[in-house]
Enzyme design. Structure first.
Site, PDB file in Angstrom:
ATOM      1  CB  SER A 250      -0.922   0.005   1.216  1.00  0.00           C
ATOM      2  OG  SER A 250      -0.157   0.302   2.371  1.00  0.00           O
ATOM      3  CE  LYS A 251      -0.925   6.171  -3.426  1.00  0.00           C
ATOM      4  NZ  LYS A 251       0.054   5.689  -4.392  1.00  0.00           N
ATOM      5  NE  ARG A 252       0.380   0.621   5.915  1.00  0.00           N
ATOM      6  CZ  ARG A 252       1.011  -0.462   6.329  1.00  0.00           C
ATOM      7  NH1 ARG A 252       2.221  -0.377   6.839  1.00  0.00           N
ATOM      8  NH2 ARG A 252       0.428  -1.637   6.232  1.00  0.00           N
ATOM      9  N   GLY A 254       5.361   3.102  -0.294  1.00  0.00           N
ATOM     10  CA  GLY A 254       5.970   3.839  -1.408  1.00  0.00           C
ATOM     11  C   GLY A 254       5.111   3.721  -2.654  1.00  0.00           C
TER      12      GLY A 254
END
Ligand code: GLU
Length: 503
Positions: A250-252, A254
């Site tokens: 996921s986004k966290r 990268g």
């Protein structure tokens, strides 16, 4: 085999979904089957045409194509769920009249309260079945009075739903653990579990290949197939791609979207090849062939050899795959693809054919040492940025270059080049030989000062590649769309001047 990729157009194409699309593509192309693109846009709040267009663009960029879809047509369309509402309505009516579905008048406040109460008492938060027992007449009366109900599927009680997942083997669910799902919302839009069944059935999908985040939906869907009198397809649930901490990527972690990896400078064939290797192995003679073009991947692909776990998205491995494809690619293509990265690095390029030809020839000094396209401009910066004053502004370089031996090399070089034509590799070697003969310096004592004087840098690409590129660039016509490049002769002369002025 008929398979489909069914994105919800509510954002970018995540690499995990791209992998699902790819596995569908590989399954279809490897068997001469059909791939359908279906846009699941019934969530009107979140779906946009921009997102649909971006997803289609990203899929095409990856080199995937499909046989039926909103943009290519096909005989089982339409391929956007928002254009199929009449179909869902008619199948919902059929389920209602057969008693497989019922009207539900519970407000969302009511449903929330039920859920809170259930959780507080440690019960399951599934729908308690409040409207299950309303008679058809009672429901009709409330509709006539102006209420707008949702429609729920009546999940049969006390049953096991078992299916043989192509990837995971037998999967079993107990229906008593499943609350009656909404199949049509009060606003008339179908819910995912219902629309997907109607569509997969009418589109004659034989294999549903999707992320395992949908596995708990599958028993509901199988029950809906049964109630509608359709035969369920085979299911293959793919394990999710994980981030380094083993939670779904996921986004966290990268970059997650295909668009982000494209703009980071990965080639589509590299991303595709890498995605295919997540949770699947192409095998081959040594058992571990990995770098294969997409058609060969398709030839070797089979769903039943997809692994139970997908594993971690490993950007270093992606970079390794990318390096391979960068080296294989036509340098003209790499030159054109690099243009935006030059612009980002502040080098204004809009090369015409001559400019591209030049950049392509200069690529040799970049490609062997970069992971991604965004690293190309730094490797070619010596072409466009040359300032002996700036180079000699560095105390260490100044000291090195003011040493007698280095000065002698640079002076002799300037004199040799003043008489020499533009340098190609042979002429550069001849010039270096002449400088060696005149000064008696060789090896590092010869080539280090030459490197500093002609490239302005202590390190960089092989001189055999860099020097001919500089002089080829110096010959480029001004209107080729490439910033002016100072030639080696002018560089050597300027360097001697700057060195003399530096004391
Ligand atoms: N629209 C769903 C998604 O994007 C598709 C699920 C499926 O393939 O059934 O997750």
């Amino acid at each position: 085999m008929r398979v489909r990729f069914a994105p919800s157009p509510s954002g970018h194409l995540h690499v995990g979904n791209a992998r699902t699309a790819l596995f569908n593509w590989l399954a279809a192309r490897g068997t001469g089957g059909t791939l359908i693109l279906r846009i699941e846009d019934t969530d009107v709040q979140r779906s946009t045409r921009e997102s649909e267009a971006a997803i289609v663009r990203d899929l095409r960029w990856l080199g995937l194509d499909w046989d039926e879809g909103p943009d290519v047509g096909g005989s089982r369309g339409p391929y956007r769920q928002s254009e199929r509402l009449h179909l869902y309505e008619s199948y919902a009516t059929e389920l209602l009249s057969a008693g497989h579905a019922y009207r539900c008048f519970c407000s969302s406040a009511q449903l929330d309260a039920d859920r809170q109460a259930a959780l507080a008492e440690g019960r399951d938060a599934r729908y308690p079945g409040t409207c299950r027992r309303l008679s058809i007449e009672q429901a009709a009366g409330r509709i006539a009075a102006g209420e707008r109900p949702a429609t729920r599927f009546r999940v049969p009680e006390h049953r096991d739903v078992v299916f043989e997942d192509v990837v995971r083997g037998a999967v079993r669910f107990q229906t008593d653990a499943i609350g009656d799902p909404v199949i049509v919302r009060a606003d008339g839009h179908p819910a995912y579990n219902f629309a997907v069944v109607v569509d997969d059935a009418l589109m004659e999908v034989t294999h549903v290949v999707r992320g395992e985040d949908h596995i708990s939906n599958t028993p509901r869907q199988i029950l809906l197939y049964e109630a509608l009198g359709f035969t369920p397809p085979a299911f293959a649930h793919l394990a999710l791609v994980l981030g380094p901490d083993h939670s779904p990527l996921s986004k966290r972690h990268g970059a997650t979207s295909v668009a982000e990896f494209r703009s980071k400078g990965y080639l589509p064939e590299a991303l595709v090849n890498y995605l295919a290797l997540i949770g699947w192995s192409p095998g081959g003679p040594g058992g571990n062939e990995e770098l294969l073009p997409i058609d060969e991947l398709a030839r070797r692909f089979s769903l039943d050899r997809v692994g139970l776990s997908a594993g971690v998205f490993d950007e270093e491995k992606l970079a390794w795959v990318n390096r391979h494809y960068l080296k294989m690619a036509d340098p003209h293509r790499i030159a054109e693809l690099s243009v935006p990265y030059f612009k980002e690095a502040g080098v204004e390029l809009s090369p015409d054919a001559r400019g591209v030809e030049f950049l392509a020839s200069a690529m040799a000094m970049a490609i062997s040492s970069v992971d991604r396209l965004d690293q190309v401009p730094a490797r070619l910066a010596l072409l466009f940025e040359y300032s002996p004053e700036a180079t000699l502004g560095d105390a260490q370089v100044r000291e090195e270059m003011r040493a007698e031996a280095a000065r002698a090399v640079v002076r002799a070089l300037a004199e040799e080049l003043a008489r020499a034509p533009r340098l190609d590799r042979e002429r550069f070697r001849a010039a270096a030989d002449a400088v060696r003969a005149r000064t008696g310096h060789k090896g590092k004592a010869l080539f280090h000062p030459i490197r500093v004087a002609l490239t302005g840098r202590r390190e960089g690409p092989e001189l055999d590649l860099a020097i001919p590129a500089v002089d080829l660039g110096a010959e480029l016509p001004r209107d080729a769309g490439v910033p002016p490049i100072l030639g080696c002769r002018e560089r050597a002369a300027a360097f001697v001047r700057a060195l003399d002025q530096s004391g």
